[in-house]
Motif scaffolding. Sequence first.
Motif, PDB file in Angstrom:
ATOM      1  N   SER A  60       2.437   4.836  -5.590  1.00 17.14           N
ATOM      2  CA  SER A  60       1.173   4.839  -6.310  1.00 17.14           C
ATOM      3  C   SER A  60       0.778   3.389  -6.552  1.00 17.14           C
ATOM      4  O   SER A  60       1.620   2.490  -6.506  1.00 17.14           O
ATOM      5  CB  SER A  60       1.282   5.602  -7.636  1.00 17.14           C
ATOM      6  N   SER A  61      -0.514   3.179  -6.791  1.00 17.08           N
ATOM      7  CA  SER A  61      -0.994   1.831  -7.062  1.00 17.08           C
ATOM      8  C   SER A  61      -2.277   1.891  -7.870  1.00 17.08           C
ATOM      9  O   SER A  61      -2.911   2.944  -7.976  1.00 17.08           O
ATOM     10  CB  SER A  61      -1.211   1.047  -5.763  1.00 17.08           C
ATOM     11  N   VAL A  62      -2.623   0.751  -8.445  1.00 15.67           N
ATOM     12  CA  VAL A  62      -3.863   0.632  -9.217  1.00 15.67           C
ATOM     13  C   VAL A  62      -4.508  -0.714  -8.931  1.00 15.67           C
ATOM     14  O   VAL A  62      -3.846  -1.677  -8.542  1.00 15.67           O
ATOM     15  CB  VAL A  62      -3.630   0.763 -10.737  1.00 15.67           C
ATOM     16  N   SER A  63      -5.796  -0.751  -9.161  1.00 13.83           N
ATOM     17  CA  SER A  63      -6.545  -1.996  -9.123  1.00 13.83           C
ATOM     18  C   SER A  63      -7.342  -2.065 -10.412  1.00 13.83           C
ATOM     19  O   SER A  63      -8.264  -1.281 -10.634  1.00 13.83           O
ATOM     20  CB  SER A  63      -7.481  -2.018  -7.909  1.00 13.83           C
ATOM     21  N   GLY A  64      -6.930  -2.949 -11.286  1.00 19.13           N
ATOM     22  CA  GLY A  64      -7.607  -3.182 -12.555  1.00 19.13           C
ATOM     23  C   GLY A  64      -7.886  -4.657 -12.660  1.00 19.13           C
ATOM     24  O   GLY A  64      -8.504  -5.239 -11.778  1.00 19.13           O
ATOM     25  N   GLU A  65      -7.351  -5.294 -13.708  1.00 18.33           N
ATOM     26  CA  GLU A  65      -7.464  -6.747 -13.813  1.00 18.33           C
ATOM     27  C   GLU A  65      -6.752  -7.406 -12.630  1.00 18.33           C
ATOM     28  O   GLU A  65      -7.103  -8.489 -12.197  1.00 18.33           O
ATOM     29  CB  GLU A  65      -6.847  -7.204 -15.134  1.00 18.33           C
ATOM     30  N   TYR A  66      -5.710  -6.741 -12.119  1.00 19.81           N
ATOM     31  CA  TYR A  66      -5.027  -7.152 -10.895  1.00 19.81           C
ATOM     32  C   TYR A  66      -4.514  -5.902 -10.193  1.00 19.81           C
ATOM     33  O   TYR A  66      -4.550  -4.805 -10.740  1.00 19.81           O
ATOM     34  CB  TYR A  66      -3.881  -8.137 -11.184  1.00 19.81           C
ATOM     35  N   TYR A  67      -4.031  -6.053  -8.949  1.00 16.05           N
ATOM     36  CA  TYR A  67      -3.479  -4.953  -8.169  1.00 16.05           C
ATOM     37  C   TYR A  67      -2.004  -4.805  -8.502  1.00 16.05           C
ATOM     38  O   TYR A  67      -1.279  -5.795  -8.589  1.00 16.05           O
ATOM     39  CB  TYR A  67      -3.657  -5.237  -6.676  1.00 16.05           C
ATOM     40  N   SER A  68      -1.551  -3.569  -8.681  1.00 18.96           N
ATOM     41  CA  SER A  68      -0.148  -3.293  -8.954  1.00 18.96           C
ATOM     42  C   SER A  68       0.274  -2.070  -8.153  1.00 18.96           C
ATOM     43  O   SER A  68      -0.477  -1.105  -8.043  1.00 18.96           O
ATOM     44  CB  SER A  68       0.048  -3.026 -10.449  1.00 18.96           C
ATOM     45  N   SER A  69       1.479  -2.115  -7.587  1.00 19.26           N
ATOM     46  CA  SER A  69       1.990  -1.009  -6.785  1.00 19.26           C
ATOM     47  C   SER A  69       3.392  -0.640  -7.236  1.00 19.26           C
ATOM     48  O   SER A  69       4.182  -1.508  -7.633  1.00 19.26           O
ATOM     49  CB  SER A  69       2.032  -1.408  -5.308  1.00 19.26           C
ATOM     50  N   SER A  70       3.713   0.636  -7.129  1.00 22.51           N
ATOM     51  CA  SER A  70       5.062   1.102  -7.433  1.00 22.51           C
ATOM     52  C   SER A  70       6.039   0.717  -6.333  1.00 22.51           C
ATOM     53  O   SER A  70       7.248   0.682  -6.563  1.00 22.51           O
ATOM     54  CB  SER A  70       5.069   2.626  -7.571  1.00 22.51           C
ATOM     55  N   GLY A  71       5.531   0.474  -5.141  1.00 19.36           N
ATOM     56  CA  GLY A  71       6.399   0.296  -3.981  1.00 19.36           C
ATOM     57  C   GLY A  71       6.906   1.655  -3.526  1.00 19.36           C
ATOM     58  O   GLY A  71       6.612   2.692  -4.137  1.00 19.36           O
ATOM     59  N   ALA A  72       7.644   1.666  -2.432  1.00 23.35           N
ATOM     60  CA  ALA A  72       8.187   2.918  -1.897  1.00 23.35           C
ATOM     61  C   ALA A  72       9.118   3.549  -2.922  1.00 23.35           C
ATOM     62  O   ALA A  72       9.993   2.882  -3.486  1.00 23.35           O
ATOM     63  CB  ALA A  72       8.937   2.654  -0.598  1.00 23.35           C
TER      64      ALA A  72
END
Length: 98
Positions: A60-72
């Motif tokens: 899963s991932s998000v794009s808010g103030e910055y991009y963040s991903s859970s990774g595999a």
Amino acid sequence: MSNTIKRIATTTLLAAGIAAGAAGAASATIVNIGGGTWDYGVGGGTVWSDYYHGSSCHSSSVSGEYYSSSGATAAGSWARASAPDTWMVDHSYWNNQC
């Protein structure tokens, strides 16, 4: 759009008037999608995307103030991503492949 990343939700907060009217309000959704369960939303100053799949590597991932991903993330575990939200547009994503 890539087959491996599914962009599903966009939460938009456009004007100061809307922000003032919705200050502190959370916008959360939980859906069964792509063979898993996705919990995503915006609230408390955070945009999040949590995706669970019982039999497939996923993320899963998000794009808010910055991009963040859970990774595999291994099957049977929650993939979690979060970032500070923005005053304008935040995005949440899920992916049921690695």
